[in-house]
Design an enzyme around this catalytic site. Structure first.
Site, PDB file in Angstrom:
ATOM      1  N   HIS A  75      -7.142  -4.951  10.420  1.00 16.31           N
ATOM      2  CA  HIS A  75      -7.039  -4.657   8.861  1.00 16.31           C
ATOM      3  C   HIS A  75      -5.905  -5.156   8.527  1.00 16.31           C
ATOM      4  O   HIS A  75      -5.006  -5.458   9.457  1.00 16.31           O
ATOM      5  CB  HIS A  75      -7.149  -2.990   8.614  1.00 16.31           C
ATOM      6  CG  HIS A  75      -5.939  -2.272   9.138  1.00 16.31           C
ATOM      7  ND1 HIS A  75      -6.158  -0.836   9.755  1.00 16.31           N
ATOM      8  CD2 HIS A  75      -4.671  -2.501   9.065  1.00 16.31           C
ATOM      9  CE1 HIS A  75      -4.873  -0.371   9.856  1.00 16.31           C
ATOM     10  NE2 HIS A  75      -3.929  -1.501   9.569  1.00 16.31           N
ATOM     11  N   ASN A 130      -7.896  -2.857  14.598  1.00 19.50           N
ATOM     12  CA  ASN A 130      -9.237  -2.990  14.136  1.00 19.50           C
ATOM     13  C   ASN A 130      -9.142  -4.503  13.338  1.00 19.50           C
ATOM     14  O   ASN A 130     -10.301  -4.704  12.488  1.00 19.50           O
ATOM     15  CB  ASN A 130      -9.803  -1.877  13.527  1.00 19.50           C
ATOM     16  CG  ASN A 130      -9.023  -1.295  12.092  1.00 19.50           C
ATOM     17  OD1 ASN A 130      -7.991  -2.162  11.770  1.00 19.50           O
ATOM     18  ND2 ASN A 130      -9.502  -0.350  11.760  1.00 19.50           N
ATOM     19  N   GLU A 182      -9.995  -1.993   5.489  1.00 21.97           N
ATOM     20  CA  GLU A 182     -10.470  -1.491   6.773  1.00 21.97           C
ATOM     21  C   GLU A 182     -11.737  -2.409   7.108  1.00 21.97           C
ATOM     22  O   GLU A 182     -12.134  -3.214   6.134  1.00 21.97           O
ATOM     23  CB  GLU A 182     -10.759  -0.098   7.000  1.00 21.97           C
ATOM     24  CG  GLU A 182      -9.849   0.935   6.549  1.00 21.97           C
ATOM     25  CD  GLU A 182      -8.823   0.984   7.760  1.00 21.97           C
ATOM     26  OE1 GLU A 182      -9.027   0.332   8.838  1.00 21.97           O
ATOM     27  OE2 GLU A 182      -8.148   1.993   7.697  1.00 21.97           O
ATOM     28  N   ASP A 200       1.074  -1.283   0.141  1.00 24.53           N
ATOM     29  CA  ASP A 200      -0.085  -0.115   0.014  1.00 24.53           C
ATOM     30  C   ASP A 200       0.926   1.074  -0.165  1.00 24.53           C
ATOM     31  O   ASP A 200       1.970   1.339   0.128  1.00 24.53           O
ATOM     32  CB  ASP A 200      -0.859  -0.004   1.144  1.00 24.53           C
ATOM     33  CG  ASP A 200      -0.540  -0.744   2.695  1.00 24.53           C
ATOM     34  OD1 ASP A 200       0.928  -0.426   2.581  1.00 24.53           O
ATOM     35  OD2 ASP A 200      -1.047  -0.914   3.409  1.00 24.53           O
TER      36      ASP A 200
HETATM   37  C1  F6R Z   1       1.636  -1.295   6.300  1.00 25.31           C
HETATM   38  C2  F6R Z   1       0.150  -2.158   6.177  1.00 25.31           C
HETATM   39  C3  F6R Z   1      -0.808  -2.118   7.600  1.00 25.31           C
HETATM   40  C4  F6R Z   1       0.045  -2.399   8.902  1.00 25.31           C
HETATM   41  C5  F6R Z   1      -0.686  -1.974  10.164  1.00 25.31           C
HETATM   42  C6  F6R Z   1       0.153  -2.375  11.285  1.00 25.31           C
HETATM   43  O1  F6R Z   1       1.932  -1.670   5.050  1.00 25.31           O
HETATM   44  O2  F6R Z   1      -0.397  -2.310   5.430  1.00 25.31           O
HETATM   45  O3  F6R Z   1      -1.729  -3.105   7.573  1.00 25.31           O
HETATM   46  O4  F6R Z   1       0.844  -3.492   8.886  1.00 25.31           O
HETATM   47  O5  F6R Z   1      -1.597  -0.892  10.203  1.00 25.31           O
HETATM   48  O6  F6R Z   1       0.888  -1.292  11.429  1.00 25.31           O
HETATM   49  P1  F6R Z   1       1.977  -1.307  12.752  1.00 25.31           P
HETATM   50  O7  F6R Z   1       3.051  -2.184  12.333  1.00 25.31           O
HETATM   51  O8  F6R Z   1       2.380   0.023  12.456  1.00 25.31           O
HETATM   52  O9  F6R Z   1       1.385  -1.468  13.892  1.00 25.31           O
END
Ligand code: F6R
Length: 258
Positions: free
Chosen positions: A139, A137, A144, A67
């Site tokens: 995701h 959450n 989301e 992403d």
């Molecule tokens: C990042 C991504 C997100 C993160 C998730 C956890 O490329 O796609 O899904 O993996 O938000 O983020 P952290 O590791 O910062 O808690």
């Protein structure tokens, strides 16, 4: 799906880095699906160390990130282009920049860019290993809660909770982009093997929801139960009691069934 407590985040990061390293060692033309975020920092550090120690030729390896924020150019310090350069590609410059792929956050037409990225994944993929973090959450990528399970790469409106969680990387909360381009849930499911990492007590609830075995778009990561080759590695703080009556309903989640 196996949910395995590897102890500390350091130990888990090193284990997963070794899995990526072995993949590239065994297949010089490996295709890796990469993630960003705080969870991945130690993993990439360990991976760079392994690559440097062994001077592995990765010039044929192809990478696809999950992403990117819409509106941030690749030199913005909070962009995922910048993150990946800073944490991996600049530190081990043998990767071929023509084989490094992320969605562009600054195209005129984000929907067009999403289509281009999905077509690229189809043409060059499938990825051998997809690395994932998980949001509080539930995701994965920026998919989301409520994202359809059949979603492909698409433009995403970030939820307030994700904006809040990611505001730590920006000077002001207002600076956090409100949209991103993300591989969809179906795009992620095309990977041959998926490894999800979760560290810290704040991820425990998301792991509990995953461990419950209930599959619902309200917890996007639960789609992973429908994939035949998924490993989930957590640290002590994120681990749930797989013997409790509230979680661990899915017997296949137990680490001892590896
Ligand atoms: C990042 C991504 C997100 C993160 C998730 C956890 O490329 O796609 O899904 O993996 O938000 O983020 P952290 O590791 O910062 O808690």
């Amino acid at each position: 799906m196996k949910i395995i407590n590897l102890g500390t985040s350091h130990q888990a990061a090193f284990y997963v880095a070794t899995e990526l390293y072995k993949q590239m060692l065994l297949n010089k033309e490996s295709k890796l699906g990469l993630a960003t975020g705080g969870t991945m920092i130690e993993m990439y550090k360990a991976l760079v160390t392994l690559l440097q120690n062994n001077r592995l030729d990765v010039s044929q390896v192809e990478t696809f990130n999950l992403d990117e924020y819409i509106g941030l150019d690749s030199d913005h310090p909070a962009s995922y282009h910048y993150y990946m350069r800073h944490i991996l590609f600049d530190r081990y410059p043998m990767f071929d920049t023509a084989k490094i792929h992320l969605p562009s956050g600054i195209t005129e037409d984000a929907d067009e860019e999403a289509l281009r990225y999905e077509a690229l994944l189809d043409k060059r993929g499938p990825v051998d290993i997809q690395i994932l973090g998980i949001g509080q959450n539930g995701h994965i990528g920026f998919n989301e809660p409520g994202t359809p399970f059949d979603s492909l790469t698409h433009r995403v409106d970030l939820t307030e909770s994700t904006i809040e969680a990611n505001s730590r990387y920006f000077d002001n909360r207002e600076d956090v982009p409100k949209q991103a381009i993300s591989m969809g849930l179906q795009s992620i499911m095309k990977a041959k093997r998926i490894i999800l990492l979760a560290f810290g007590a704040h991820k425990k609830q998301a792991i509990a929801q995953l461990a419950s075995g209930r599959i619902t778009p309200e917890v996007p990561a639960t789609i992973l139960h429908q994939h035949p080759n998924v490993e989930v590695y957590v640290d002590h703080a994120a681990m749930v009691d797989l013997n409790s009556q509230n979680v661990g309903l899915d017997e296949s989640c137990r680490g001892d069934q590896v």
